[in-house]
Design an enzyme around this catalytic site. Sequence first.
Site, short mmCIF file in Angstrom:
data_model
loop_
_atom_site.label_atom_id
_atom_site.label_comp_id
_atom_site.label_asym_id
_atom_site.label_seq_id
_atom_site.Cartn_x
_atom_site.Cartn_y
_atom_site.Cartn_z
N HIS A 1 -61.42 12.02 34.03
CA HIS A 1 -61.38 13.03 35.09
C HIS A 1 -62.55 14.00 34.94
CE1 HIS A 1 -59.08 16.52 37.14
NE2 HIS A 1 -59.57 15.73 38.06
N HIS B 1 -67.14 20.45 41.24
CA HIS B 1 -65.78 20.45 41.79
C HIS B 1 -65.56 21.48 42.88
CE1 HIS B 1 -61.48 21.47 42.02
NE2 HIS B 1 -61.31 20.17 41.83
#
Length: 241
Positions: A7, A49
């Site tokens: 991730h 992100h």
Amino acid sequence: MVLVFGHRGAMGYAPENTIPSFRLAVEMGVDGVELDVHMTRDGEVVVIHDFTVDRTTNGNGYVRDLTLEQVKRLDAGAKFGGKWRGVSVPTLEEVFREFGRRIKYKIEIKRGSDYYPEIERKVVELIRRYGVDAQVISFDYDALSNVRAIDRDIEVGIIFIGRISWFIDVAKKLNAQWLHPSQDLIDERGVELAHRLGLRVGAWTVNDEERARYLMSIGVDDITSNYPDRILRVTRAGKVI
């Protein structure tokens, strides 16, 4: 066999969405990495992100308001720890150049063309140019719809927080291959339904080995983790409850 994805790389150990984080995940032995993309003011697809650079770098402001040169001047590692000082925000192309076809990619488009003009086309073109094994994923239905209009064959995955059964119709409309529910809402019944309809299921974000064993036992197809080494211990052992 269940696939394991890092991730944002191995973000439990290294600054998220950076080359060192992806490199660490690859060294651990992941099948692939998940990463997030936004677009700069001058139209470059960068791997970060948030919509702003504030949390993960020493800068501030929205990615869309900064040029690539301005983003590249930021330090994306120092906040994670001194040893990572000087690490930069990579472009998607730099990630592909670094790792190529050695691994798979899940590329999350955080917002589509209504916010970042033509970001879907740019992502698809980079995937085609480098010939990588990549899946485009998003919470944004319109972004995925745009990807599907550009490329009828590329793998598409819907990310959501909810039961698998609630999103079957959405998957059909998008001709998606993957469903990515939050891991805490995955159960055996939902996985069976997805598989019966030809859909695969990816679980995020799983950091607990016991939970990984359970998800393996009910047949999930991949698991994404901040600590991919933990999940790899489980998958390599092949143990289920």
